[in-house]
Design a protein around this motif. Sequence first.
Motif, PDB file in Angstrom:
ATOM      1  N   LEU A 153       2.380  -6.152   6.688  1.00 51.01           N
ATOM      2  CA  LEU A 153       2.227  -5.706   5.308  1.00 51.01           C
ATOM      3  C   LEU A 153       3.206  -6.435   4.405  1.00 51.01           C
ATOM      4  O   LEU A 153       4.334  -6.737   4.806  1.00 51.01           O
ATOM      5  CB  LEU A 153       2.459  -4.197   5.201  1.00 51.01           C
ATOM      6  N   ALA A 160      -1.247  -0.072   8.181  1.00 52.82           N
ATOM      7  CA  ALA A 160      -0.850  -1.356   8.754  1.00 52.82           C
ATOM      8  C   ALA A 160      -0.164  -1.193  10.098  1.00 52.82           C
ATOM      9  O   ALA A 160      -0.406  -1.963  11.042  1.00 52.82           O
ATOM     10  CB  ALA A 160       0.064  -2.089   7.778  1.00 52.82           C
ATOM     11  N   ALA A 164      -3.424  -9.350   7.379  1.00 51.91           N
ATOM     12  CA  ALA A 164      -2.318  -8.479   6.990  1.00 51.91           C
ATOM     13  C   ALA A 164      -2.740  -7.594   5.823  1.00 51.91           C
ATOM     14  O   ALA A 164      -3.661  -7.911   5.068  1.00 51.91           O
ATOM     15  CB  ALA A 164      -1.093  -9.308   6.609  1.00 51.91           C
ATOM     16  N   ALA A 165      -2.040  -6.479   5.656  1.00 50.78           N
ATOM     17  CA  ALA A 165      -2.257  -5.602   4.507  1.00 50.78           C
ATOM     18  C   ALA A 165      -1.338  -6.036   3.371  1.00 50.78           C
ATOM     19  O   ALA A 165      -0.217  -6.483   3.607  1.00 50.78           O
ATOM     20  CB  ALA A 165      -1.964  -4.155   4.882  1.00 50.78           C
ATOM     21  N   THR A 166      -1.816  -5.918   2.146  1.00 51.22           N
ATOM     22  CA  THR A 166      -0.992  -6.237   0.986  1.00 51.22           C
ATOM     23  C   THR A 166      -1.147  -5.152  -0.071  1.00 51.22           C
ATOM     24  O   THR A 166      -2.197  -4.518  -0.166  1.00 51.22           O
ATOM     25  CB  THR A 166      -1.348  -7.598   0.360  1.00 51.22           C
ATOM     26  N   ALA A 221       7.503   3.108   2.065  1.00 50.34           N
ATOM     27  CA  ALA A 221       7.090   2.371   3.263  1.00 50.34           C
ATOM     28  C   ALA A 221       7.586   3.060   4.532  1.00 50.34           C
ATOM     29  O   ALA A 221       6.854   3.172   5.521  1.00 50.34           O
ATOM     30  CB  ALA A 221       7.602   0.933   3.199  1.00 50.34           C
ATOM     31  N   SER A 258       4.340  -6.120   0.075  1.00 50.79           N
ATOM     32  CA  SER A 258       4.142  -5.650  -1.294  1.00 50.79           C
ATOM     33  C   SER A 258       4.891  -6.583  -2.231  1.00 50.79           C
ATOM     34  O   SER A 258       5.944  -7.135  -1.897  1.00 50.79           O
ATOM     35  CB  SER A 258       4.643  -4.210  -1.466  1.00 50.79           C
ATOM     36  N   LEU A 308       7.461  -5.393   8.045  1.00 48.08           N
ATOM     37  CA  LEU A 308       6.897  -5.157   6.719  1.00 48.08           C
ATOM     38  C   LEU A 308       7.800  -5.820   5.686  1.00 48.08           C
ATOM     39  O   LEU A 308       9.033  -5.713   5.774  1.00 48.08           O
ATOM     40  CB  LEU A 308       6.803  -3.666   6.403  1.00 48.08           C
ATOM     41  N   CYS A 317       1.274 -11.589  -2.634  1.00 47.03           N
ATOM     42  CA  CYS A 317       0.279 -11.078  -1.689  1.00 47.03           C
ATOM     43  C   CYS A 317      -0.624 -12.214  -1.197  1.00 47.03           C
ATOM     44  O   CYS A 317      -0.899 -12.328   0.002  1.00 47.03           O
ATOM     45  CB  CYS A 317      -0.557  -9.985  -2.336  1.00 47.03           C
ATOM     46  N   HIS A 359      -1.099  -2.677  14.089  1.00 44.41           N
ATOM     47  CA  HIS A 359      -0.190  -3.816  14.222  1.00 44.41           C
ATOM     48  C   HIS A 359      -0.601  -4.767  15.335  1.00 44.41           C
ATOM     49  O   HIS A 359      -0.378  -5.976  15.259  1.00 44.41           O
ATOM     50  CB  HIS A 359       1.239  -3.330  14.446  1.00 44.41           C
ATOM     51  N   ALA A 415      -0.719   2.239   2.669  1.00 41.24           N
ATOM     52  CA  ALA A 415      -0.919   0.932   3.298  1.00 41.24           C
ATOM     53  C   ALA A 415       0.006   0.734   4.496  1.00 41.24           C
ATOM     54  O   ALA A 415      -0.390   0.147   5.514  1.00 41.24           O
ATOM     55  CB  ALA A 415      -0.699  -0.180   2.281  1.00 41.24           C
ATOM     56  N   ALA A 416       1.249   1.224   4.403  1.00 46.38           N
ATOM     57  CA  ALA A 416       2.187   1.077   5.520  1.00 46.38           C
ATOM     58  C   ALA A 416       1.706   1.848   6.740  1.00 46.38           C
ATOM     59  O   ALA A 416       1.779   1.352   7.869  1.00 46.38           O
ATOM     60  CB  ALA A 416       3.574   1.549   5.095  1.00 46.38           C
TER      61      ALA A 416
END
Length: 275
Positions: free
Chosen positions: A152, A203, A170-172, A42, A154, A100, A160, A207, A199-200
């Motif tokens: 994000l 994301a 949001a991203a997961t 991340a 995880s 995150l 998620c 933001h 993904a990080a």
Amino acid sequence: MKVLISADLEGISGIVHPTETNPGGYDYERGRALMTAEVNAAVAGVLEAVPAAQVLVADAHGTFRNLLPEELDRRARLVRGKPRPLGMMAGLDDTTDAVLFVGYHARAGSGPSVLAHTIGDGVLDIRVDGRSLGEIGLNAALAGHHGAPVVLLSGDDTACAELLELVPSAATVAVKQAVGQAATIALHPEEARDQLHRAAAKAVRRHDQVPLVTFPGPLKVEIDLYGPYTVDVATLIPGVSRAPGARTIGFTAADVAEAYRLVQLVTQLALLKPG
């Protein structure tokens, strides 16, 4: 840009059992290594997107002494140890631009869900203005109080989904699919890290398009506790009263920050045993 990564252990790929998350337990040292590697993925994603970003990593599981400092990406700063202000969200302030959640788990009552629990060992449920929240919801609300979106998360598929209920944009990264409380179908750790890295980066780049989680005060908070003795002790706190039911306390908080502090205190009181 300032980014906070709050890292838990239950939602790391390959982790399925409490002994893997507790110091001295079977495979805990492996769990620590897997956790550190996912956090590094991340961090690398954040810094790929924004090379000049200031990245803080809050070790947010159990003792808050799980991540291996010597193995952590040297470009990040580590928030380690307890007790500390803001608990799992230590390092958060009004200058934080994005948050995150790495390795997070779903709240109690989610199922099937790997190692699901609300917060700590003695808290069954927390309701803020009638809405049940676990660590995901409480920490996202505290981030929103400070003006930072959670971009994000995880963890397993249920964790998620829990964030997406609060923040659909949001991203997961589902590093494992829950089969039960202590069983999963998991990605290979290297695949999990690759997905988390990508993904990080994505994301953090977007933001400013992710809304805040907000709960305007004053807030009515109810906490269901496992032990009636904890209820007896908690009612010694000014403003905290016994709600209907032998295991429930309630209080009114001016805002999320005040509610969060009281939840942290009650969580610690839940560790006390009758004298």
